[in-house]
Write a protein that holds these residues in place. Structure first.
Motif, PDB file in Angstrom:
ATOM      1  N   HIS A   1      -0.791  10.301  14.378  1.00 36.79           N
ATOM      2  CA  HIS A   1      -0.931  11.017  13.111  1.00 36.79           C
ATOM      3  C   HIS A   1      -0.685  10.078  11.933  1.00 36.79           C
ATOM      4  O   HIS A   1       0.324   9.363  11.875  1.00 36.79           O
ATOM      5  CB  HIS A   1       0.116  12.134  13.012  1.00 36.79           C
ATOM      6  N   ARG A   2      -1.583  10.118  10.963  1.00 35.41           N
ATOM      7  CA  ARG A   2      -1.362   9.318   9.759  1.00 35.41           C
ATOM      8  C   ARG A   2      -0.143   9.815   8.983  1.00 35.41           C
ATOM      9  O   ARG A   2       0.542   9.038   8.324  1.00 35.41           O
ATOM     10  CB  ARG A   2      -2.602   9.348   8.861  1.00 35.41           C
ATOM     11  N   ARG A   3       0.129  11.082   9.060  1.00 41.55           N
ATOM     12  CA  ARG A   3       1.267  11.649   8.314  1.00 41.55           C
ATOM     13  C   ARG A   3       2.594  11.098   8.815  1.00 41.55           C
ATOM     14  O   ARG A   3       3.517  10.882   8.023  1.00 41.55           O
ATOM     15  CB  ARG A   3       1.244  13.167   8.439  1.00 41.55           C
TER      16      ARG A   3
ATOM     17  N   ASN B   1       7.120  10.673   6.715  1.00 43.47           N
ATOM     18  CA  ASN B   1       6.360  11.908   6.586  1.00 43.47           C
ATOM     19  C   ASN B   1       5.696  11.836   5.222  1.00 43.47           C
ATOM     20  O   ASN B   1       6.375  11.855   4.196  1.00 43.47           O
ATOM     21  CB  ASN B   1       7.280  13.126   6.693  1.00 43.47           C
TER      22      ASN B   1
ATOM     23  N   TRP C   1      -4.985   5.456   3.433  1.00 43.00           N
ATOM     24  CA  TRP C   1      -4.197   6.033   4.528  1.00 43.00           C
ATOM     25  C   TRP C   1      -3.543   7.346   4.085  1.00 43.00           C
ATOM     26  O   TRP C   1      -3.552   8.337   4.822  1.00 43.00           O
ATOM     27  CB  TRP C   1      -3.153   5.039   5.000  1.00 43.00           C
ATOM     28  N   TYR C   2      -2.953   7.361   2.893  1.00 41.02           N
ATOM     29  CA  TYR C   2      -2.354   8.590   2.365  1.00 41.02           C
ATOM     30  C   TYR C   2      -3.396   9.700   2.272  1.00 41.02           C
ATOM     31  O   TYR C   2      -3.120  10.865   2.610  1.00 41.02           O
ATOM     32  CB  TYR C   2      -1.748   8.337   0.992  1.00 41.02           C
TER      33      TYR C   2
ATOM     34  N   ALA D   1      -3.975  11.063   5.636  1.00 41.60           N
ATOM     35  CA  ALA D   1      -2.857  11.912   6.066  1.00 41.60           C
ATOM     36  C   ALA D   1      -2.966  13.291   5.457  1.00 41.60           C
ATOM     37  O   ALA D   1      -2.724  14.316   6.129  1.00 41.60           O
ATOM     38  CB  ALA D   1      -1.536  11.262   5.677  1.00 41.60           C
TER      39      ALA D   1
ATOM     40  N   GLU E   1      -5.421  15.652   7.291  1.00 39.25           N
ATOM     41  CA  GLU E   1      -5.201  16.072   8.680  1.00 39.25           C
ATOM     42  C   GLU E   1      -5.011  17.581   8.765  1.00 39.25           C
ATOM     43  O   GLU E   1      -4.445  18.199   7.860  1.00 39.25           O
ATOM     44  CB  GLU E   1      -3.988  15.340   9.264  1.00 39.25           C
TER      45      GLU E   1
END
Length: 225
Positions: free
Chosen positions: A10-12, A115, A204-205, A208, A211
């Motif tokens: 998970h990117r998060r 997170n 990337w943010y 996230a 998702e």
């Protein structure tokens, strides 16, 4: 046709995946990116079936299988040597602080996990300040200020204008500091802002944030009172 696959979580949540992904993108490797959602309780079967250490990131590229983020960074530097500073002394310093990050700072990792949710940051600000986490942050703050004073005068990153492996390795630390908002020096706050603005980190943010909601994991979202 791509030359391989980068497997990430998970990117998060996945700090180590962020490191591997940044290195691969900075090196310009032509690979597909496959997200494997974490299972809880773990381990995640799909990751365990692929990865020798049962973790992500995992890079398959031109017949090479590379796991562990720092190994992926070194592999990528074979294609893009500028991922390490050109100067021998600066490069030695960059390798040392990157290895220290890879092996340490468990207090910070456990108390201020990654997170990237804006909703989570609103709840997490000011929390997680255990003695161990604050000691790690103090060491990181001093390390960054020393590195920038010695090698970073030419730009906003640890070694100046270039975003190197050292910045890759500390990018998730930046994310933690921005989420949990402990007190840091002005120099460290400025560095964190520069990393957050870096286009690949911003990408990337954004990933996230996109998702699906059913990927949220309670253990990463719950805060102690």
């Amino acid at each position: 046709m791509s030359e391989g696959t980068l497997y990430i979580g998970h990117r998060r949540y996945s700090s180590w995946s962020l490191r591997g992904w940044l290195a691969v993108r900075l090196a310009g490797l032509d690979v597909d990116v496959k997200v494997i959602p974490f299972e809880r309780p773990g381990p995640t079967k799909a990751i365990a079936a692929l990865s020798p250490n049962g973790l992500v990131p995992l890079l398959e590229h031109r017949g090479a299988l590379v796991w562990e983020s720092l190994a992926i960074c070194d592999y990528c530097a074979e294609f893009a040597p500028s991922l390490w500073p050109a100067d021998r002394v600066a490069r030695a310093h960059a390798r040392s602080i990157s290895a220290e990050m890879h092996a340490g700072f468990r207090g910070l990792r456990s108390s201020m996990w990654m997170n990237l949710g804006e909703d989570f940051a609103e709840r997490a600000a000011g929390k997680g300040r255990t003695a161990e986490a604050l000691a790690d942050i103090s060491r990181i703050d001093a390390m960054w200020r020393d590195t920038r004073s010695r090698f970073g005068t030419g730009g906003p990153f640890l070694f100046g204008a270039a975003f190197t492996v050292a910045d890759v390795m500390f990018a998730p630390v930046v994310a933690r500091l921005l989420t949990w908002r402990p007190e840091v020096s002005e120099e460290t706050a400025a560095y964190c802002a520069a990393v957050r603005r870096f286009p690949l980190v911003a990408e990337w943010y954004d990933g996230a944030a996109a998702e699906p909601a059913d990927w949220l994991i309670e253990g990463y979202e719950t805060l102690a009172d």
